[in-house]
Write an enzyme that holds these catalytic residues in place. Structure first.
Site, PDB file in Angstrom:
ATOM      1  CB  ILE A  55      -1.000   0.048   1.230  1.00 19.85           C
ATOM      2  CG1 ILE A  55      -1.986   0.993   0.974  1.00 19.85           C
ATOM      3  CG2 ILE A  55      -0.238   0.041   2.454  1.00 19.85           C
ATOM      4  CD1 ILE A  55      -3.217   0.756   2.168  1.00 19.85           C
ATOM      5  CB  CYS A  56       1.965   3.975  -1.862  1.00 21.31           C
ATOM      6  SG  CYS A  56       0.918   3.866  -3.520  1.00 21.31           S
ATOM      7  NE  ARG A  57      -0.089  10.707  -1.852  1.00 18.33           N
ATOM      8  CZ  ARG A  57      -0.385  11.593  -3.076  1.00 18.33           C
ATOM      9  NH1 ARG A  57      -1.356  12.400  -3.125  1.00 18.33           N
ATOM     10  NH2 ARG A  57       0.728  11.576  -4.215  1.00 18.33           N
ATOM     11  CG  MET A  89      -2.087   4.308   3.401  1.00 17.82           C
ATOM     12  SD  MET A  89      -2.911   3.122   4.782  1.00 17.82           S
ATOM     13  CE  MET A  89      -3.425   4.399   5.724  1.00 17.82           C
TER      14      MET A  89
END
Length: 111
Positions: free
Chosen positions: A61-63, A90
């Site tokens: 996961i990232c932004r 996120m």
């Protein structure tokens, strides 16, 4: 952007057994992350591959999903089989009402 070859999961498909790997930068992590996530900034990945399990599902996961898709592609090229990009990152995690905490353990925010 990355095509169908990048396996993807939705927020709702992530379980307690999933190894959630957050590849955002330190400041993003400190502001807010999933409580059970493991932090490994994307640029540190090559030197820290041994920290990522190969025997269980890994959700990256990232932004918003761009960096994590790059990490998934890298892991797939390096022998990981059970690795998926978290669709929406996120931002979608927070929008789905999933918990977000700061590095101080208090409620956090997604940067």
């Amino acid at each position: 952007m990355f095509g169908p070859q990048i396996p993807t999961v939705t927020i709702s498909e992530i379980t307690d057994e999933t190894y959630l790997l957050d590849v955002r930068e330190d400041d993003e992590w400190a502001a807010g992350h999933a409580p059970d996530a493991h932090h490994l900034p994307m640029m540190e990945l090559p030197a820290r591959l041994a920290e990522i399990p190969t025997d269980r599902d890994v959700a990256v996961i990232c932004r918003s999903g761009g960096r994590s898709a790059q990490v998934v592609a890298y892991l797939l090229r390096n022998g990981w089989e059970q690795v998926h990009n978290v669709a929406g990152g996120m931002g979608d995690w927070d929008a789905a009402g999933r918990p977000v905490i700061g590095s101080d353990g208090q409620p956090g925010q997604v940067l």
